[in-house]
Design a protein around this motif. Structure first.
Motif, short mmCIF file in Angstrom:
data_model
loop_
_atom_site.label_atom_id
_atom_site.label_comp_id
_atom_site.label_asym_id
_atom_site.label_seq_id
_atom_site.Cartn_x
_atom_site.Cartn_y
_atom_site.Cartn_z
N ARG A 1 108.29 29.51 68.79
CA ARG A 1 109.00 29.02 69.99
C ARG A 1 110.14 28.09 69.62
NH1 ARG A 1 103.34 28.38 72.45
NH2 ARG A 1 103.16 30.12 73.94
N GLU A 2 109.90 27.23 68.63
CA GLU A 2 110.93 26.27 68.23
C GLU A 2 112.09 26.94 67.53
OE1 GLU A 2 111.41 22.27 65.43
OE2 GLU A 2 109.43 23.14 65.80
N SER A 3 111.80 27.90 66.66
CA SER A 3 112.85 28.55 65.87
C SER A 3 113.58 29.64 66.64
CB SER A 3 112.25 29.15 64.59
OG SER A 3 111.38 30.23 64.92
N GLY A 4 112.88 30.27 67.60
CA GLY A 4 113.47 31.38 68.32
C GLY A 4 113.44 32.68 67.56
N GLN A 5 112.59 32.79 66.55
CA GLN A 5 112.57 33.99 65.72
C GLN A 5 111.65 35.08 66.25
OE1 GLN A 5 110.21 31.34 62.65
NE2 GLN A 5 110.43 33.38 61.77
N GLY A 6 111.08 34.91 67.42
CA GLY A 6 110.21 35.93 67.97
C GLY A 6 109.67 35.57 69.33
N GLU A 7 108.55 36.21 69.69
CA GLU A 7 107.91 36.00 70.98
C GLU A 7 106.43 35.72 70.77
OE1 GLU A 7 109.07 35.89 74.10
OE2 GLU A 7 111.17 36.26 73.55
N VAL A 8 105.84 35.03 71.76
CA VAL A 8 104.43 34.66 71.73
C VAL A 8 103.70 35.37 72.88
CG1 VAL A 8 102.78 32.75 71.89
CG2 VAL A 8 104.98 32.43 70.70
N PHE A 9 102.48 35.84 72.60
CA PHE A 9 101.68 36.47 73.66
C PHE A 9 100.27 35.89 73.64
CE2 PHE A 9 100.66 38.91 69.90
CZ PHE A 9 99.33 39.27 70.05
N ARG A 10 99.54 36.11 74.71
CA ARG A 10 98.16 35.63 74.80
C ARG A 10 97.27 36.47 73.90
NH1 ARG A 10 99.94 35.46 80.05
NH2 ARG A 10 99.06 37.51 80.46
N ALA A 11 96.52 35.81 73.04
CA ALA A 11 95.64 36.52 72.10
C ALA A 11 94.68 37.43 72.86
CB ALA A 11 94.85 35.52 71.27
N GLU A 12 94.48 38.64 72.31
CA GLU A 12 93.56 39.65 72.83
C GLU A 12 94.00 40.21 74.18
OE1 GLU A 12 89.25 39.05 71.89
OE2 GLU A 12 89.87 36.97 71.52
N ASP A 13 95.26 40.03 74.55
CA ASP A 13 95.78 40.54 75.82
C ASP A 13 96.79 41.64 75.51
OD1 ASP A 13 97.17 41.02 78.21
OD2 ASP A 13 96.87 38.95 78.91
N ALA A 14 96.37 42.91 75.60
CA ALA A 14 97.22 44.02 75.21
C ALA A 14 98.47 44.12 76.08
CB ALA A 14 96.43 45.32 75.27
N ALA A 15 98.34 43.86 77.37
CA ALA A 15 99.49 43.95 78.27
C ALA A 15 100.53 42.89 77.92
CB ALA A 15 99.04 43.81 79.72
N ASP A 16 100.08 41.66 77.63
CA ASP A 16 101.03 40.61 77.30
C ASP A 16 101.65 40.85 75.93
OD1 ASP A 16 102.30 38.22 78.24
OD2 ASP A 16 101.14 37.08 76.77
N TYR A 17 100.88 41.43 75.02
CA TYR A 17 101.44 41.81 73.72
C TYR A 17 102.54 42.84 73.91
CZ TYR A 17 101.79 44.73 69.54
OH TYR A 17 102.27 45.48 68.50
N ALA A 18 102.31 43.85 74.76
CA ALA A 18 103.31 44.87 75.01
C ALA A 18 104.57 44.25 75.61
CB ALA A 18 102.75 45.94 75.94
N ARG A 19 104.41 43.28 76.50
CA ARG A 19 105.57 42.57 77.07
C ARG A 19 106.41 41.92 75.97
NH1 ARG A 19 106.80 37.80 76.90
NH2 ARG A 19 104.72 37.18 76.20
N ALA A 20 105.72 41.23 75.03
CA ALA A 20 106.42 40.54 73.96
C ALA A 20 107.18 41.53 73.07
CB ALA A 20 105.44 39.71 73.14
N VAL A 21 106.57 42.66 72.75
CA VAL A 21 107.22 43.67 71.91
C VAL A 21 108.45 44.22 72.63
CG1 VAL A 21 106.97 45.97 70.91
CG2 VAL A 21 105.14 44.28 70.63
N ARG A 22 108.32 44.52 73.92
CA ARG A 22 109.46 45.05 74.67
C ARG A 22 110.61 44.05 74.70
NH1 ARG A 22 105.34 47.43 78.08
NH2 ARG A 22 105.33 45.53 79.35
N ALA A 23 110.28 42.76 74.83
CA ALA A 23 111.32 41.73 74.86
C ALA A 23 112.12 41.70 73.57
CB ALA A 23 110.69 40.37 75.13
N VAL A 24 111.44 41.81 72.44
CA VAL A 24 112.13 41.79 71.15
C VAL A 24 112.95 43.05 70.95
CG1 VAL A 24 111.83 41.74 68.65
CG2 VAL A 24 110.44 40.25 70.09
N LEU A 25 112.38 44.21 71.27
CA LEU A 25 113.10 45.46 71.07
C LEU A 25 114.32 45.58 71.97
CD1 LEU A 25 110.13 47.99 70.69
CD2 LEU A 25 111.59 47.05 68.88
#
Length: 503
Positions: A440-464
């Motif tokens: 979060r501080e560096s801005g080098q990626g995205e964070v999602f809620r652990a064990e939450d597949a839908a939130d993980y998919a959101r984070a991947v889509r944001a980066v792509l």
């Protein structure tokens, strides 16, 4: 083993201790190689099924065959009167009894056949003997089955085991490990004689199992008039790990073992600032441990054209989205979350670069992907040598760290975090404390809620959707201190402070 004598060109002799084989431990290998390059005479002692000697850069590696006997399960060596009172003693008598009862049966059958062959009926006494034999056969089977059950690995989680652990903890304090996990002595028997023959100036003990071995060897050296120093390298926070064995005694024993010997370390190094503070408080250390990050070396970061390409091995075009997880394969590492999210991420391919591609866990993930209809987008590959990891991963679009919430997962920037960063991959990480805060501080990626597949998919889509935004972070000086060369300077300075007299 006949170690070579120390030569005047060496700054001092360092013996490094590792409780296992070293081929998958990049931290251990880099410390040994960089110390040798800095002018120290380095011997790295590990543990393997067969003894061997080889060179690793300028360091000499001795793999030692484990001492036997102490580590054998005690329940396989003595009677289990309370749990299996009818079991044969574990001295080979069960096999003799099985053969004896079978031989008796063969004898009865032979005499019965002789009677019938002579045209008569088996005598009454033979029929009675056959009945006695059947009873005896069932008795032998019962006792043999009880012996088999007694030899099975026990789940040491019952009230007897918890009470046993509490009793010895109350009686012996931090010395309780001698009763709760005497297998720790196996490391002393395996490593101790070799350390003494090498006569080190400094012992670098990796992780908690080697701490006691290193402390005792340092004491023996000092008693012989040598000023031996001990560096303890704490790779993880012992109270926060999952027990390596299914035994309520194991974790308590190893925590007590660490508590007993931590005070003997002349210096402590570890993997994060958070863990350094936790160790200082837990063991009342006089100084905060030095932090040595397990970052890639410059040689690992710079591809020389010989390293393989992950994307090429997956057979994917340059414009095909590819996310990668690199590391150990286990439930708590979160790989299942990545598979569960694949139907939510059309056209995104997933690569697992893992230590055991054919393990039951990875096989189950493959089967899950097939059931979800996405098996064609899941690729599994074995580890590559540690000096090829960064260029190997660099062709992916995202590096993923989907680990679950466990105490040790919260407190450090783990190896793969630095590997992804030096590969200049945007990082998608679960909301474990230290890595999530860094991303979060560096801005080098995205964070999602652990064990939450839908939130993980959101984070991947944001980066792509905007990968250049995340990769741009690496054009700053963010990566300058995340190299092994920077870490090696810290460690070399520490060795010098301990061994070289002040000017």
């Amino acid at each position: 083993m006949n170690p070579t004598e120390e030569t005047p060109t060496h700054r001092g002799r360092i013996v490094m201790l590792v409780h296992r084989e070293i081929h998958n431990d990049s931290r251990v290998q880099k410390i040994a190689v960089s110390a040798a390059e800095a002018g120290w005479e380095v011997f790295l002692l590990g543990r393997a099924p067969r003894s061997s000697t080889r060179q690793l850069g300028g360091a000499t590696v001795h793999m030692l065959r484990p001492a036997t006997g102490v580590a054998l399960p005690r329940h396989g060596l003595h009677r289990s009167w309370l749990r299996h009172p009818l079991a044969y003693p574990p001295n080979g008598i069960a096999g003799y009894r099985r053969e004896w009862i079978s031989s008796w049966e063969a004898s009865i059958n032979e005499r019965r056949d002789v009677s019938r062959y002579a045209g008569g009926r088996p005598p009454a006494w033979l029929r009675a003997e056959s009945l006695v034999h059947k009873v005896g056969r069932r008795w032998v089977r019962l006792r043999t089955n009880q012996l088999t059950a007694a030899r099975q690995p026990r789940r040491h989680h019952g009230p007897i085991d918890r009470g046993y652990a509490a009793l010895w903890r109350a009686l012996a304090g931090s010395r309780s490990w001698r009763r709760l996990d005497p297998t720790l002595w196996e490391y002393e028997l395996t490593f101790g004689p070799t350390i003494d023959r090498l006569k080190p100036d400094l012992i670098h003990a990796h992780d908690f199992r080697m701490l006691g071995v290193g402390a005792r060897a340092a004491m023996r050296g000092r008693l012989k008039g040598r000023q031996v120093k001990l560096v303890w390298d704490a790779h993880e926070y012992l109270p926060g790990i999952r027990s390596w064995v299914d035994n309520v005694r194991w974790k308590q024993a190893n925590m007590d073992h660490e508590r007993e010997y931590a005070r003997y370390a002349d210096a402590v190094v570890t993997v994060s600032d958070t863990l350094a503070e936790m160790l200082r408080e837990r063991h009342r250390l006089p100084r905060t441990p030095h932090v040595i990050l397990n970052a890639p070396s410059t040689a690992e970061i710079t591809a020389d054209g010989t390293a393989p390409s992950l994307r090429a091995q997956c057979g994917l075009a340059a414009d095909t989205p590819l996310v990668v997880y690199s590391g150990g394969a286990a439930e708590q590492r979160g790989l299942r979350t990545m598979v569960e999210a694949m139907p939510l991420l059309d056209d995104v391919h997933v690569a697992f670069v893992v230590n055991a591609p054919d393990s039951p866990f990875v096989t189950a993930l493959r089967e899950q992907a097939a059931a979800l209809g996405v098996a064609g987008r899941l690729h599994v590959h074995p580890f590559v040598p540690h000096d090829q990891v960064v260029p190997f991963l660099s062709s992916a679009d995202i590096g993923v760290i989907p680990i679950h919430h466990y105490p040790n997962h919260e407190i450090a920037l783990i190896t793969k975090f630095f590997e992804y960063s030096q590969a200049r991959l945007p990082i998608v990480v679960s909301d474990v404390k230290t890595m999530a805060a860094t991303v979060r501080e560096s801005g080098q990626g995205e964070v999602f809620r652990a064990e939450d597949a839908a939130d993980y998919a959101r984070a991947v889509r944001a980066v792509l959707a905007d990968p250049a935004r995340y990769r741009a972070v690496y054009e700053t000086d963010l990566l300058d201190s995340w190299t092994w060369e920077a870490q090696a300077k810290v460690l070399d300075s520490l060795y010098s402070q301990l061994l070289e007299p002040a000017s």
